[in-house]
Design an enzyme around this catalytic site. Structure first.
Site, PDB file in Angstrom:
ATOM      1  N   LYS A 198       0.854  -1.189   0.000  1.00  0.00           N
ATOM      2  CA  LYS A 198       0.000   0.000   0.000  1.00  0.00           C
ATOM      3  C   LYS A 198       0.885   1.233   0.000  1.00  0.00           C
ATOM      4  CE  LYS A 198      -3.696   2.350   2.505  1.00  0.00           C
ATOM      5  NZ  LYS A 198      -4.656   2.262   3.613  1.00  0.00           N
ATOM      6  N   ARG A 208     -10.708  10.410   2.061  1.00  0.00           N
ATOM      7  CA  ARG A 208     -10.598  11.135   3.338  1.00  0.00           C
ATOM      8  C   ARG A 208     -11.879  11.923   3.589  1.00  0.00           C
ATOM      9  NH1 ARG A 208      -4.473  11.580   3.451  1.00  0.00           N
ATOM     10  NH2 ARG A 208      -4.018   9.366   3.158  1.00  0.00           N
ATOM     11  N   ARG A 219       0.793   9.939   5.805  1.00  0.00           N
ATOM     12  CA  ARG A 219       1.047   8.597   6.335  1.00  0.00           C
ATOM     13  C   ARG A 219       2.376   8.044   5.828  1.00  0.00           C
ATOM     14  NH1 ARG A 219      -4.023   7.957   8.264  1.00  0.00           N
ATOM     15  NH2 ARG A 219      -5.840   8.183   6.930  1.00  0.00           N
ATOM     16  N   GLU A 235       7.464  -6.575   1.160  1.00  0.00           N
ATOM     17  CA  GLU A 235       6.195  -6.510   1.893  1.00  0.00           C
ATOM     18  C   GLU A 235       5.317  -7.722   1.576  1.00  0.00           C
ATOM     19  OE1 GLU A 235       5.078  -4.671   4.212  1.00  0.00           O
ATOM     20  OE2 GLU A 235       6.139  -2.763   4.208  1.00  0.00           O
ATOM     21  N   LYS A 250      -2.418  -1.606  -3.665  1.00  0.00           N
ATOM     22  CA  LYS A 250      -3.233  -0.400  -3.609  1.00  0.00           C
ATOM     23  C   LYS A 250      -2.344   0.831  -3.657  1.00  0.00           C
ATOM     24  CE  LYS A 250      -6.378   1.785  -0.369  1.00  0.00           C
ATOM     25  NZ  LYS A 250      -6.947   1.675   0.954  1.00  0.00           N
ATOM     26  N   SER A 276     -10.432   5.742  -4.423  1.00  0.00           N
ATOM     27  CA  SER A 276     -11.346   6.877  -4.557  1.00  0.00           C
ATOM     28  C   SER A 276     -10.914   7.880  -5.621  1.00  0.00           C
ATOM     29  CB  SER A 276     -11.489   7.573  -3.206  1.00  0.00           C
ATOM     30  OG  SER A 276     -10.229   8.002  -2.720  1.00  0.00           O
ATOM     31  N   TYR A 315     -15.522   1.053  -6.658  1.00  0.00           N
ATOM     32  CA  TYR A 315     -16.788   1.692  -6.301  1.00  0.00           C
ATOM     33  C   TYR A 315     -17.846   1.502  -7.389  1.00  0.00           C
ATOM     34  CZ  TYR A 315     -13.880   3.576  -2.629  1.00  0.00           C
ATOM     35  OH  TYR A 315     -13.030   3.673  -1.556  1.00  0.00           O
TER      36      TYR A 315
HETATM   37  C1  PBG Z   1      -6.995   3.513   5.528  1.00  0.00           C
HETATM   38  C2  PBG Z   1      -7.584   3.407   4.165  1.00  0.00           C
HETATM   39  C3  PBG Z   1      -7.514   4.362   3.162  1.00  0.00           C
HETATM   40  C4  PBG Z   1      -8.182   3.823   2.065  1.00  0.00           C
HETATM   41  C5  PBG Z   1      -8.656   2.582   2.425  1.00  0.00           C
HETATM   42  N1  PBG Z   1      -8.260   2.317   3.728  1.00  0.00           N
HETATM   43  C6  PBG Z   1      -6.993   5.726   3.148  1.00  0.00           C
HETATM   44  C7  PBG Z   1      -5.623   6.003   3.509  1.00  0.00           C
HETATM   45  O1  PBG Z   1      -4.769   5.119   3.626  1.00  0.00           O
HETATM   46  O2  PBG Z   1      -5.369   7.191   3.717  1.00  0.00           O
HETATM   47  C8  PBG Z   1      -8.331   4.506   0.752  1.00  0.00           C
HETATM   48  C9  PBG Z   1      -9.344   3.974  -0.173  1.00  0.00           C
HETATM   49  C10 PBG Z   1      -9.662   4.877  -1.288  1.00  0.00           C
HETATM   50  O3  PBG Z   1      -9.028   5.922  -1.497  1.00  0.00           O
HETATM   51  O4  PBG Z   1     -10.611   4.563  -2.031  1.00  0.00           O
HETATM   52  N2  PBG Z   1      -7.505   2.595   6.422  1.00  0.00           N
END
Ligand code: PBG
Length: 325
Positions: A198, A208, A219, A235, A250, A276, A315
């Site tokens: 990730k 967010r 992060r 990882e 991701k 997203s 989505y």
């Molecule tokens: C964090 C989490 C995130 C997403 C899924 N789980 C956001 C992040 O890491 O800041 C993002 C999913 C998306 O953008 O559709 N638990």
């Protein structure tokens, strides 16, 4: 001209193209991420993700039934607590009456084993600082203290009805700790969908908003650096060794090379998350009439499948499943 290679022969008719298509896209490959928000009586559309909603308990059930009827492979649930319910350790994530656990129970009640119910096993929605873990005295994210909380969260989610736990926090050792904790609690059959790879991504922006994130800053001390490719393999191998049942990459679109690397090496099924920002980009361009929405969505999903994903979180899962069947 004779004697020339003519690949176009196999593209001449739709039937020929269908006969030789190498990659398939079926409803069962698609997983729908869903948001359930505490205190809502009506679904609330997410501004930067037109067509995606924070659900009330009722609308969550309805949308789940619709997704399952369309044939999607699974549902991934995120909880959005009331702002006043957030605290430093994300305690509502463990509370059986926290919004995510209540939502999981509603899904289990409504669709049960007719689909695969997945839970986001991460603290960021529940902490008042918005980080994916608990903080140490110096304000940094405390890896090992976070693992203890994840174990309790995972057990609560399984007891609420989750079949698979989506470990999205990028703490070291999280898969091994959760596996051991589940086993000790007797939950031998609950699986882990490990966010093995990730990256820290600007494309999470709309998410967010979707979860009402409290995060200040970023992060980057726990999510991966976009510059790195070898690190993804490291990882992956750690999560496989720790007992991941499925591994995920991701985001998807900006990391298709990584997805291919992971798919070539993984011994377990591989998922990818079309996040997203990817949804928002295609939606915004289509709203302006700049691209064909359905064509762009299906092409993006096929590309993720072609790069090596067995499973795609998107989505558009329900809508695409309708198009495909
Ligand atoms: C964090 C989490 C995130 C997403 C899924 N789980 C956001 C992040 O890491 O800041 C993002 C999913 C998306 O953008 O559709 N638990």
């Amino acid at each position: 001209m004779t004697g020339m290679d003519r690949p176009r022969r196999l593209r001449r008719t739709p039937a020929l193209r269908r006969l030789v298509a190498e990659t398939t896209l079926e409803p069962r490959h698609l997983v729908l991420p869903m948001f359930v928000a505490d205190g809502l009586t009506e679904p609330s559309e997410i501004g930067s993700m037109p067509g995606v909603y924070q659900h009330s308990m009722d609308s969550l059930r309805k949308a789940a039934v619709e997704a399952v009827a369309a044939g999607v492979g699974g549902l991934m649930l995120f909880g959005v607590p009331r702002p006043e319910d957030k605290d430093a350790t994300g305690s509502k994530a463990i509370d059986p009456d926290g919004i995510l656990n209540r939502g999981l129970r509603a899904l289990a009640d409504e669709v049960g084993d007719a689909t695969v119910i997945m839970a986001d096993t991460c603290l960021d929605e529940f902490t008042d600082h918005g980080h994916c873990g608990v903080l140490a005295g110096d304000g940094s994210v405390d890896n090992d203290a976070t693992l203890d909380v994840y174990v309790d969260m995972a057990i609560a989610q399984v007891e609420a009805g989750a079949h698979l736990l989506g470990t999205s926090g990028m703490m070291d050792g999280q898969v091994g700790a959760i596996r051991a904790g589940l086993d000790d609690a007797g939950h031998l059959d609950a699986g882990i969908l490990a966010y093995a790879v990730k990256y820290a991504s600007a494309f999470y922006g709309p998410f967010r908003e979707a979860v009402g994130s409290s995060l200040q800053g970023d992060r980057r001390t726990y999510q991966q650096d976009a510059a790195n490719r070898r690190e993804a393999i490291r990882e992956l191998e750690l999560d496989l060794a720790e007992g991941a049942d499925i591994v995920m990459v991701k985001p998807a679109m900006s990391y298709l090379d990584i997805l291919r690397d992971v798919a070539d090496r993984s011994e377990v099924p591989v998922a990818a998350y079309q996040i997203s920002g990817e949804y928002a980009m295609i939606t915004a361009a289509a709203q302006r009439g700049w691209i064909d929405r359905r064509g762009a969505v299906l092409e993006s999903l096929l590309g993720i499948r072609r790069a090596g994903a067995d499973i795609v979180l998107t989505y558009w899962a329900t809508e695409a499943a309708h198009w495909l069947s």
